[in-house]
Structure formats: C-alpha cells, structure tokens
Scaffold this motif. Structure first.
Motif, PDB file in Angstrom:
ATOM      1  N   ALA A 151       0.810  -1.219   0.000  1.00  0.00           N
ATOM      2  CA  ALA A 151       0.000   0.000   0.000  1.00  0.00           C
ATOM      3  C   ALA A 151       0.844   1.270   0.000  1.00  0.00           C
ATOM      4  CB  ALA A 151      -0.956  -0.013   1.191  1.00  0.00           C
ATOM      5  N   PRO A 152       1.881   1.392   0.853  1.00  0.00           N
ATOM      6  CA  PRO A 152       2.672   2.629   0.813  1.00  0.00           C
ATOM      7  C   PRO A 152       3.358   2.857  -0.519  1.00  0.00           C
ATOM      8  CG  PRO A 152       3.064   1.431   2.851  1.00  0.00           C
ATOM      9  CD  PRO A 152       2.295   0.517   1.964  1.00  0.00           C
ATOM     10  N   LEU A 154       2.494   1.699  -3.538  1.00  0.00           N
ATOM     11  CA  LEU A 154       1.512   2.026  -4.569  1.00  0.00           C
ATOM     12  C   LEU A 154       1.041   3.467  -4.427  1.00  0.00           C
ATOM     13  CD1 LEU A 154      -0.318   1.146  -6.879  1.00  0.00           C
ATOM     14  CD2 LEU A 154      -1.969   0.304  -5.192  1.00  0.00           C
ATOM     15  N   ALA A 155       0.843   3.914  -3.198  1.00  0.00           N
ATOM     16  CA  ALA A 155       0.405   5.294  -2.974  1.00  0.00           C
ATOM     17  C   ALA A 155       1.464   6.292  -3.413  1.00  0.00           C
ATOM     18  CB  ALA A 155       0.068   5.497  -1.502  1.00  0.00           C
ATOM     19  N   ILE A 341      -5.827  -2.458   0.343  1.00  0.00           N
ATOM     20  CA  ILE A 341      -4.771  -1.849  -0.480  1.00  0.00           C
ATOM     21  C   ILE A 341      -5.335  -0.721  -1.340  1.00  0.00           C
ATOM     22  CG2 ILE A 341      -3.134  -2.263  -2.361  1.00  0.00           C
ATOM     23  CD1 ILE A 341      -2.592  -4.995  -1.198  1.00  0.00           C
ATOM     24  N   SER A 345      -4.338   3.255  -0.439  1.00  0.00           N
ATOM     25  CA  SER A 345      -3.438   3.832  -1.435  1.00  0.00           C
ATOM     26  C   SER A 345      -4.150   4.708  -2.455  1.00  0.00           C
ATOM     27  CB  SER A 345      -2.667   2.721  -2.164  1.00  0.00           C
ATOM     28  OG  SER A 345      -3.562   1.823  -2.789  1.00  0.00           O
ATOM     29  N   PRO A 371      -3.636   8.574  -1.845  1.00  0.00           N
ATOM     30  CA  PRO A 371      -2.179   8.678  -2.010  1.00  0.00           C
ATOM     31  C   PRO A 371      -1.510   9.631  -1.027  1.00  0.00           C
ATOM     32  CG  PRO A 371      -3.317   8.800  -4.131  1.00  0.00           C
ATOM     33  CD  PRO A 371      -4.368   8.877  -3.082  1.00  0.00           C
ATOM     34  N   PHE A 374       0.396   8.501   2.513  1.00  0.00           N
ATOM     35  CA  PHE A 374       1.762   8.002   2.624  1.00  0.00           C
ATOM     36  C   PHE A 374       2.781   9.019   2.109  1.00  0.00           C
ATOM     37  CE2 PHE A 374      -1.000   4.297   2.387  1.00  0.00           C
ATOM     38  CZ  PHE A 374      -0.565   3.578   3.479  1.00  0.00           C
TER      39      PHE A 374
END
Length: 535
Positions: A151-152, A154-155, A341, A345, A371, A374
């Motif tokens: 997740a981090p 992708l964000a 996720i 994200s 987004p 993160f």
C-alpha cells in the motif's frame, strides 16, 4: 523529516501507548487495543450467526461508536480498530455454522460446507473447526503483510505520476471495473453505479445552489451517506429476508450439534501437511482481494478449485477432507487484508467492509484514505501517516487475538446458529434504525433510511448489485472534485481527460473491462446467486 521507521514506531505507540480505557494495578489498558478485542469478539459471534455478517455488524457499530467517541481525531484509531476487529472476527466466525450445521454464517463460508459438514458428520467437528481457524488466521496474516508492504509503495507511485486528470480517469476505471465484475450483468452494474452517482449529486457539490432538491429543505443538504449505505446494504437485505421468512414455514426441527468421536486435535504434522494448500490459497485470496469489487466468494471458489487440483489424498474434496477446508478458509480470509490496499493507497473501497472503514474516516475527519496518506513531508509530521501505521498495528493485534483465542471462541459459538429468523430479524431492524438515529439524531434520517431500504429491496428483486451503487455514491464527491480540478488546470479545455496518455489509457481500460466481462459472463445460476448474495 521523520524516517519511515520513525513513522512506523509512532503508529505503534499511538495504539499501545495511547489513551487508556482503565487501569489494572496502575497499568493502563490501551483504549484502541480494548476496542480491537471487543470488535473481534463481536465479529466472531456475529459471523457464527446466520443473518449477522461482518458488514451488518460494522454498519450498526459505526454510528454507535461515533455517538460515543465523537468526531475528534483521537477517535480515529479506537473506532477503526473496532471495525477491523469485527471484520477479522466475522471472517473466521462464518466457518462455525458451515461446519457444524451445513449453514454458512457468511457467503464466503459456503465452500467450507463442502468438506466441513461431512467431517462433522464423521465425528470430526473439532478437527474441522481447528483446521478452519488455522487456515483462516494464516491466510489473514499473510494478506496483512502484503498490505503493509504494497500500500505505501503504490500510494507513492500514484502521487508521483498521477495528476488531476489521471486521478479522475482512475476513479472512472475503478467504478467501471466494480460495475462489470459484481453481479451477473455488467449492464446492471453500470445502472447501479450511475444511480449512485445521481443520488449522490442531490443537494451537494461546489455550486452555490442545491441541485436536484426540488425546492425541498430535506434534500437541500444532500442525502446523508450513512442512511443511503445502511438503507441499501442492510435494511434492503432485511426486507428480502422478511419476505423469504413469510414465504417459508419455519421448521420446528431441533438443530443438534453432531457428536464428536476420536482424536479431534490438529497435530503439528497435520498442520505442516496443510501448509501447501494454505500458502497457495492465501496468494490467490490476496490477489483477488487487491482487485476492487470481486469479493471473497470468488476467492474461496478459486482457492477451493486450486486445492482440489493439488490434492492427492485418499479422501477426495467434497467428501470431508481437512485440505478442502484449509484451501477455502485461507483464500477467503486473505481477502480481508489486501482489500484495504486500494482503500489506503487510492481511496477507493473495493468491498462492503472497506466501505465502512472509509465512512469512519470521512465521518470523523483527520484521515483521508488516498495517495496523500503516505506522503513523507519534509517540513512537518504527517499525522495521516501515523494513523495509517496505527491502523496496521491494530490489524496485527487483531491477528494476535485470533491466533491466541480465536479457536476457543469459535468452538463456543455453535449455539448462535440456532437463533430462529423470526427472533433475529426484528432485532437487526431495530438495531439498524437505532444506529442511524444515533448518528443523525433526526427522524428525517429514518425516513431516508426507509426509502433506501425500499430501493435496496427493489435492486435485489431486479438482480441489480448493490455494491456498485454504494461505492459510486461514496466516490461521487471525489470524482466531481477531481474533474473540476482537472478542468480548471487545463484552462477550461473540454477534452482535458484525453490530453494525458495515462488518463486515456485508463479510459480505454474502462471500456475494455466492461466489454470483456459482458462477453465472458455466463448464465450459470449457482455462481450468479453466490456472487449476488455476497453483496
């Protein structure tokens, strides 16, 4: 600037060193940890009760929690921790009636009945429950680790490469994907999504006048989100259940738990033999969960089918083998972590459980999934990032509770399956209306909820999926905001969405997804019924 490790530590401390609920011998019990534990207990019991699935429990709990904790940022972690506990507890609890009484407590536990109930009939109910618990917690833990890792990143990628137009096109792609894959007909999914966008636009937006309000004060402020979501998802299902109950005569037969015989323990050798099935199914469930809108029923089906191909044992799948339970439970439990996720994200909910995480964040404020969560700022601390790592910590604490006491609670919840519908349904209706009133403190909200209950009932009777409606209703504000920003930045160019190659790719993918799933949908009644019931 705080380093990633410092942010992680700050999130952990926000949970375990946050406000204390009470003290025991001078030692404070963290409020968030206590809320996770309470949510987990409620989830297991609710999941073991047919008619009380995780989404319903989350829907009823959210307004009550908000009325207790208020709308301050300090309420974020306790409220979301409770919802996470419910989500995880309900996933494992659904296996209890599926194994003991051949009645799945949740739709994704339907495949568990294929091997769980035959094992119970052979006197191996205890072994079947232990297998379900071990596989479920293993798949859930694996999925959470993937969430924390992916997740981090992708964000960060989304924030770095996507502008206003690309983000608007991405929301369009997400809604098109959800509308296409949920239910039996992509066209019906699109109808539900457009209906959600239309109703969300009533009385809201960035204009100086109320839209589509017909001059009424009740519509001028827009439709309360909690009433629309709970009315369509929960009250609509209650009306359908009432209709089914009235059409069918209640059985007077006494439901008996099958007697156990032999060794019902699950040895380490047996656990080791189950690991290949759990591992493959956990990967399948994690991938399915990361795709918005597909749901855990499909993950359980694919996990079961994959395990069936791998199985070489003397007892075949469907005849009472622990490997069948392990493959199913690992797959459907792995969905619960990875479906967050896209939420954390991208700010896009992919299933019903994620919807209520979004609602909690939007209702309380101070945390906007997407987004920007993160973003590592150089000038000041990003409080949303601390909350995100606090949420990750709460999820791991819920997993610890599940590992330690989840199996014992599951074994004690078999009695919940014996509650008759004519007792349970009025309680569900009363609790839902009470929760809505506690959130809005207005009888107008009750009227809205009843109207959306009728809408939810009609959608189900017409076999139109409700999840695209709910997600479109929630994303409507973000979609309009992104479109307006992109239009303004482009200098008023009406073709602003087609100027960027990436946004053009997203739009083409949206059309391709709808066309592909329109052609690939099959009229198989069983799969359609299972998919629609998962909503």
């Amino acid at each position: 600037m705080m380093s990633p490790l410092e942010y992680i530590w700050a999130g952990v401390m926000a949970v375990i060193a946050g406000p204390a609920a009470f003290e025991i011998f001078g030692i404070g019990i963290p409020l968030t940890v206590l809320m996770v534990f309470g949510g987990f207990l409620l989830g297991v019991v609710g999941g073991a009760t047919p008619g009380l699935a995780g989404p319903f429990l989350m829907a009823v709990s959210l307004p009550i929690l908000l009325s207790i904790f208020g709308f301050t940022p300090d309420a974020l972690l306790p409220v979301m921790g409770f919802l996470v506990g419910v989500m995880k507890g309900a996933t494992v609890g659904g296996a209890v009636p599926a194994i003991l009484f051949n009645t799945p407590g949740t739709p994704d536990a339907m495949m568990t009945t294929l091997d769980g109930y035959p094992m119970a009939q052979k006197g191996q109910a205890g072994k079947a429950l232990r297998t379900a618990h071990f596989a479920s917690v293993s798949g859930d833990t694996f999925s959470d680790l993937v969430l924390f890792t992916c997740a981090p990143f992708l964000a960060v990628i989304v924030e770095a490469y996507l502008g206003f137009g690309e983000k608007a096109a991405l929301i369009v792609l997400s809604m098109a994907f959800i509308a296409a894959v949920v239910g039996a007909s992509p066209l019906k999914g699109m109808i539900a999504a457009f209906l959600g966008l239309l109703i969300a636009s009533i009385g809201t937006g960035e204009d100086f006048y109320a839209r589509l309000s017909f001059g009424t004060d009740a519509l001028a402020d827009g439709v309360p989100m909690i009433t629309a979501v709970m009315g369509v998802l929960i009250l609509g299902e209650v009306l359908v259940a009432f209709e089914n109950m009235w059409r069918q005569r209640r059985s007077n037969a006494v439901v008996k738990e099958p007697a156990q015989s032999g060794d019902n323990r699950l040895s380490w050798t047996e656990r080791k033999a189950l690991m290949p099935f759990i591992g493959i199914s956990a990967v399948v469930g994690t991938i399915i969960g990361a795709l918005p809108g597909i749901g855990s029923t499909l993950a359980a089906t694919l996990g079961y089918a994959t395990g069936d191909k791998m199985h070489k044992g003397p007892v075949k799948f469907g005849q009472g083998t622990p490997e069948g339970i392990a493959a199913t439970e690992a797959a459907n439990s792995a969905v619960s972590g990875s479906n967050l996720i896209p939420v954390l994200s991208l700010g896009i909910p992919g299933n019903v459980g994620a919807v209520f995480i979004i609602l909690a964040a939007e209702s309380i404020g101070g945390f906007n999934p997407g987004p920007t969560v993160f973003r590592f700022t150089a000038s000041e601390v990003n409080p949303e990032l601390v909350i995100a790592f606090g949420l990750f910590t709460a999820m791991m604490i819920a997993n610890i509770f599940n590992w330690v006491i989840g199996g014992r609670i599951m074994a004690a919840c078999g009695i919940m399956s014996k509650i008759p519908s004519h007792v349970l349904l009025p309680m569900v209706l009363l609790l839902t209306l009470t929760a809505i009133y506690a959130q809005e403190t207005s009888f107008t909200a009750i009227y809205f909820a009843l109207a959306f209950a009728v809408l939810g009932y009609l959608l189900r009777k017409l076999r139109i999926p409700t999840l695209p409606f709910v997600i479109a209703f929630i994303l409507a504000g973000n979609l309009e905001h992104s479109f307006r920003q992109a239009f303004a930045v482009s200098g008023g160019d009406p073709w602003f969405l087609f100027k960027s190659p990436l946004s053009l790719v997203f739009l083409l993918l949206s059309a391709a997804v709808v066309i592909f799933f329109s052609r690939s949908k099959t009229p198989e009644a069983g799969r359609r019924a299972a998919t629609e019931r998962d909503l």
